[in-house]
Motif scaffolding. Sequence first.
Motif, PDB file in Angstrom:
ATOM      1  N   CYS A  10       0.830  -1.216   0.000  1.00 14.16           N
ATOM      2  CA  CYS A  10       0.000   0.000   0.000  1.00 14.16           C
ATOM      3  C   CYS A  10       0.858   1.257   0.000  1.00 14.16           C
ATOM      4  O   CYS A  10       0.583   2.212  -0.739  1.00 14.16           O
ATOM      5  N   THR A  11       1.901   1.264   0.815  1.00 12.01           N
ATOM      6  CA  THR A  11       2.801   2.424   0.888  1.00 12.01           C
ATOM      7  C   THR A  11       3.464   2.683  -0.458  1.00 12.01           C
ATOM      8  O   THR A  11       3.543   3.827  -0.924  1.00 12.01           O
ATOM      9  N   ASP A  12       3.925   1.621  -1.098  1.00 10.58           N
ATOM     10  CA  ASP A  12       4.561   1.759  -2.409  1.00 10.58           C
ATOM     11  C   ASP A  12       3.580   2.324  -3.439  1.00 10.58           C
ATOM     12  O   ASP A  12       3.951   3.161  -4.277  1.00 10.58           O
ATOM     13  N   ALA A  13       2.336   1.871  -3.379  1.00 12.46           N
ATOM     14  CA  ALA A  13       1.327   2.350  -4.328  1.00 12.46           C
ATOM     15  C   ALA A  13       1.045   3.836  -4.136  1.00 12.46           C
ATOM     16  O   ALA A  13       0.909   4.583  -5.118  1.00 12.46           O
ATOM     17  N   ILE A  14       0.973   4.268  -2.885  1.00 16.97           N
ATOM     18  CA  ILE A  14       0.745   5.688  -2.593  1.00 16.97           C
ATOM     19  C   ILE A  14       1.926   6.517  -3.091  1.00 16.97           C
ATOM     20  O   ILE A  14       1.759   7.566  -3.730  1.00 16.97           O
ATOM     21  N   GLU A  15       3.139   6.053  -2.812  1.00 17.08           N
ATOM     22  CA  GLU A  15       4.345   6.787  -3.225  1.00 17.08           C
ATOM     23  C   GLU A  15       4.466   6.874  -4.742  1.00 17.08           C
ATOM     24  O   GLU A  15       4.996   7.855  -5.271  1.00 17.08           O
ATOM     25  N   ARG A  16       3.965   5.872  -5.443  1.00 14.61           N
ATOM     26  CA  ARG A  16       4.019   5.900  -6.910  1.00 14.61           C
ATOM     27  C   ARG A  16       2.868   6.700  -7.513  1.00 14.61           C
ATOM     28  O   ARG A  16       2.789   6.870  -8.731  1.00 14.61           O
ATOM     29  N   GLY A  17       1.985   7.201  -6.661  1.00 14.99           N
ATOM     30  CA  GLY A  17       0.867   7.998  -7.144  1.00 14.99           C
ATOM     31  C   GLY A  17      -0.206   7.181  -7.847  1.00 14.99           C
ATOM     32  O   GLY A  17      -0.909   7.695  -8.719  1.00 14.99           O
ATOM     33  N   GLU A  18      -0.360   5.940  -7.458  1.00 15.48           N
ATOM     34  CA  GLU A  18      -1.302   5.050  -8.140  1.00 15.48           C
ATOM     35  C   GLU A  18      -2.727   5.108  -7.589  1.00 15.48           C
ATOM     36  O   GLU A  18      -3.643   4.574  -8.209  1.00 15.48           O
ATOM     37  N   ILE A  19      -2.889   5.694  -6.416  1.00 14.93           N
ATOM     38  CA  ILE A  19      -4.197   5.680  -5.763  1.00 14.93           C
ATOM     39  C   ILE A  19      -4.800   7.080  -5.770  1.00 14.93           C
ATOM     40  O   ILE A  19      -4.087   8.080  -5.633  1.00 14.93           O
ATOM     41  N   VAL A  20      -6.115   7.162  -5.914  1.00 10.32           N
ATOM     42  CA  VAL A  20      -6.789   8.460  -5.965  1.00 10.32           C
ATOM     43  C   VAL A  20      -6.505   9.265  -4.698  1.00 10.32           C
ATOM     44  O   VAL A  20      -6.292   8.705  -3.621  1.00 10.32           O
ATOM     45  N   GLU A  21      -6.525  10.554  -4.839  1.00  6.16           N
ATOM     46  CA  GLU A  21      -6.223  11.459  -3.730  1.00  6.16           C
ATOM     47  C   GLU A  21      -7.208  11.260  -2.583  1.00  6.16           C
ATOM     48  O   GLU A  21      -8.392  11.021  -2.791  1.00  6.16           O
ATOM     49  N   GLY A  22      -6.707  11.367  -1.344  1.00  3.13           N
ATOM     50  CA  GLY A  22      -7.559  11.251  -0.164  1.00  3.13           C
ATOM     51  C   GLY A  22      -7.483   9.907   0.530  1.00  3.13           C
ATOM     52  O   GLY A  22      -8.057   9.727   1.610  1.00  3.13           O
TER      53      GLY A  22
END
Length: 213
Positions: A150-162
């Motif tokens: 999950c952390t990697d996905a957030i750092e790569r900008g893969e998940i919608v904002e918020g």
Amino acid sequence: MVKLAVGKKLGRPCAVDAGETRKRLLAEARRSFATVGFEATTNRSIAAAVGITTGAIYHYFPSKLEMYVAAFAEVQDLVHDAFETAAAKHETFAAKFSAILDAIAELGAKDPTLASFVVGVSSEAQRHPDLSDAIKSLRFARSAFLHKMCTDAIERGEIVEGIDATVLHDLINVVMSGLSRFSTVVNDQQRDLAVIAGLKRIVAGAAVPATAR
């Protein structure tokens, strides 16, 4: 593990037989814990199902609590390995999670007792504090793996904002818990697969399209 001298009535089995018997004991114990619960499960019933004496169980597990912990550890390892193997073949969060959902379906198809066992863990831990303490540390590996994903996905900008990594991790846990309970209640593999297909579409919708990054 209890050590007895060679030649005694309940002598230690040879290594090959011991390993196979331990696997059968854990499989039967997991089935019993999943269907009748920790309290109602007895060494006598497990021994009878496996075809050994009740006393012989103590060569493998000194107590029912330790048998439960061993069954839990085996399930955790099985699930963690399946998740890690499935996710390693993909680059994006959506693809990784989709593969993990497929792994859940495959595990359930191979052994329907897995979902029932997993569902029962929380309630058993609440009823038996000593059991809760014994399995607490065993939950870490899968949790750490999913949180990093999950952390990697957030750092790569893969998940919608918020949605931050903690929320994303919690969502995954909710989905997995819900899938296990749904599978246990409906007992219908085709419905399980249909739900998983729908979840894949929802997860894909939560990802940021590459063109928007």
